[in-house]
Design an enzyme around this catalytic site. Structure first.
Site, mmCIF file in Angstrom:
data_model
loop_
_atom_site.group_PDB
_atom_site.id
_atom_site.type_symbol
_atom_site.label_atom_id
_atom_site.label_comp_id
_atom_site.label_asym_id
_atom_site.label_seq_id
_atom_site.Cartn_x
_atom_site.Cartn_y
_atom_site.Cartn_z
ATOM 1 N N GLN A 70 0.813 -1.205 0.000
ATOM 2 C CA GLN A 70 0.000 0.000 0.000
ATOM 3 C C GLN A 70 0.856 1.268 0.000
ATOM 4 O O GLN A 70 2.048 1.233 0.295
ATOM 5 C CB GLN A 70 -0.899 0.022 1.239
ATOM 6 C CG GLN A 70 -2.016 -0.996 1.237
ATOM 7 C CD GLN A 70 -2.891 -0.828 2.464
ATOM 8 O OE1 GLN A 70 -2.856 -1.641 3.377
ATOM 9 N NE2 GLN A 70 -3.668 0.239 2.505
ATOM 10 N N HIS A 71 0.199 2.378 -0.342
ATOM 11 C CA HIS A 71 0.677 3.758 -0.124
ATOM 12 C C HIS A 71 1.749 4.248 -1.090
ATOM 13 O O HIS A 71 1.990 5.458 -1.153
ATOM 14 C CB HIS A 71 1.239 3.946 1.284
ATOM 15 C CG HIS A 71 0.333 3.544 2.396
ATOM 16 N ND1 HIS A 71 -0.945 4.022 2.529
ATOM 17 C CD2 HIS A 71 0.534 2.699 3.451
ATOM 18 C CE1 HIS A 71 -1.495 3.501 3.620
ATOM 19 N NE2 HIS A 71 -0.631 2.690 4.190
ATOM 20 N N ASP A 227 -2.117 -4.965 -0.071
ATOM 21 C CA ASP A 227 -1.664 -6.224 0.508
ATOM 22 C C ASP A 227 -2.493 -6.676 1.703
ATOM 23 O O ASP A 227 -2.848 -7.859 1.807
ATOM 24 C CB ASP A 227 -0.181 -6.149 0.877
ATOM 25 C CG ASP A 227 0.208 -4.923 1.697
ATOM 26 O OD1 ASP A 227 -0.682 -4.133 2.092
ATOM 27 O OD2 ASP A 227 1.420 -4.751 1.939
#
Length: 462
Positions: A70-71, A227
């Protein structure tokens, strides 16, 4: 029966599993490494995916989905070329930008109301502010913003319009999962102007087919997800389940029917991969704490486990604050680790090993308690991730968490969740397929609240 593939493009590697679409039975799997670091050229993810898929791994696959870390910030120019290497979730250079953005909107409560989460250095929105402030030439070239799984899915399909899912989008800081809308005002607040964002597709939507010449043709590509969302899907997590994942990062997350909004920012109010929500607490320091402990003692992981289990609960009074890479929860990006309570009597390899395990688990126990404080029910705790392979972690976790711990059969949960999503897209049905559950083990032990108390005292002295 048709086969489906799930891709996990994590911080450290690409992992691909191929499973039976009807039963979930594992057919084959492969992996390829990623370069180390907190920023990376996205092309490295693609090269690892192609490498992992070599040797005919995907030749007879009917559907595929990608889950990824992520991110991560993948900023693209007008031609779709990254303007710089992607900044990953564990890059903390945007900590100052996070503090500024929180203040500029009026404080943590305003962010929580806006998007369900309070941005910290991990979030994409803070990385965009850092880019605008520190690399204005690169920022001027940027026209669109993608997450790692978005970029890989577009590379697979060659689609003109990139797509994402609500789970991964909910970790950007400029998407509100409660209303399923982008907050372009927050993106503009961070970056100074608007950027194009990917379309948010449905959780079981087919978003294209594999057209990349390096891979075999695959007729169905699912939307993909982040994830943690994929891991929850693989485990078929339901309300009442709390998943504690010990990987590069540590996470505690739960499936919820309603969105959460924690004004303190400790709980990120994410969406999941099914249309529900995934309140989550993340720590930066998890399995690598165990790696560091074993390296410090100069022993293998098996010997590290043996040493930790030979010591008594409480490590003879040693307490490790495991902030070896800074920390996200609590929000201490510049913190370092600390070992408290040293005496000549307790300074033994066994106590040191156990202190590393207990310190890491205490951070995750705090994360579970934070979910409970937000009204998240805890009927069952599931322990997953690379760190869950540790015999010491399995034995000590119920003592620290104060609850029995269910350890699912070992698997690549993120890739497995992506594969289940691919099977869902292939089926065209309204709910994910019911795959056969692997055998689980339950670890039980008497709680050791005194360990948590000493850890809290040391933490609060920071």
């Amino acid at each position: 029966m048709p086969l489906v593939a799930g891709v996990d493009s994590s911080t450290q590697a690409t992992k691909i599993v191929v499973r039976d679409a009807a039963t979930g039975a594992l057919v084959r799997q492969a992996r390829a490494p990623h370069p180390d670091g907190t920023e990376v050229n996205p092309q490295a993810w693609w090269q690892a995916l192609v490498e992992a898929a070599s040797g005919g791994l995907l030749d007879d696959v009917a559907a595929l989905s990608v889950a990824a870390q992520q991110h991560g910030m993948v900023a693209l120019d007008a031609d779709g070329v990254p303007v710089r290497d992607a900044l990953l979730w564990n890059d903390t250079r945007s900590a100052g930008a996070a503090s500024d953005l929180v203040a500029e909107l009026g404080g943590p409560a305003e962010w929580s109301r806006a998007v369900g989460s309070v941005p910290v250095a991990s979030f994409t929105v803070t990385k965009l502010r850092w880019l605008a402030q520190h690399e204005p030439d690169n920022a001027a070239r940027a026209e669109s913003i993608l997450l790692p799984h978005d970029w890989l899915t577009q590379r697979l399909t060659g689609a003109a319009e990139p797509v994402t899912d609500r789970g991964d989008a909910s970790g950007t800081g400029y998407y509100d999962p409660a209303t399923d809308t982008y907050r372009t005002d927050l993106l503009t607040l961070a970056f100074g102007r608007e950027l194009r964002t990917p379309r948010v597709a449905g959780p079981a939507e087919t978003v294209g087919e594999v057209t990349a010449p390096e891979l075999p043709s695959i007729g169905v590509v699912g939307v993909g997800t982040g994830d943690n969302m994929a891991a929850a899907l693989a485990l078929d997590a339901r309300p009442g389940d709390v998943v504690v994942s010990i990987g590069t990062s540590g996470t505690a997350f739960a499936v919820a029917e309603k969105p959460t909004a924690d004004p303190s920012g400790a709980v990120a109010g994410f969406a999941d991969a099914t249309g529900r929500f995934l309140p989550l607490v993340c720590t930066l320091n998890a399995a690598r704490v165990l790696d560091a402990g074993a390296a410090m003692l100069g022993v293998t992981h098996a010997e590290f486990d043996r040493l930790a289990l030979s010591a008594q609960p409480g490590s003879g009074g040693l307490v490790l604050l495991p902030y070896l890479d800074g920390e996200r929860t609590p929000d201490l990006p510049d913190a370092t680790g600390r070992l408290d309570g040293l005496t000549r009597a307790n300074l033994t390899p066994a106590n040191l090993a156990r202190a590393f395990v207990e310190g890491m688990l205490c951070g995750l126990a705090d994360a579970v308690d934070t979910l409970v404080d937000q009204g998240v029910p805890v009927n069952r705790v599931l322990l997953i991730g690379g760190g869950a392979r540790s015999a010491a972690v399995r034995a000590i976790a119920p003592q620290i968490l104060g609850r029995p711990v269910t350890v699912p059969a070992e698997g690549e949960y993120v890739a497995d969740g992506a594969a289940r999503q691919a099977a869902w897209a292939l089926s065209g049905k309204p709910t994910p397929p019911e795959w056969e559950n692997a055998v689980t083990a339950v670890s039980e032990a008497d709680p050791t609240p005194q360990v948590r108390e000493r850890y809290a005292a040391a933490r609060d002295r920071l």
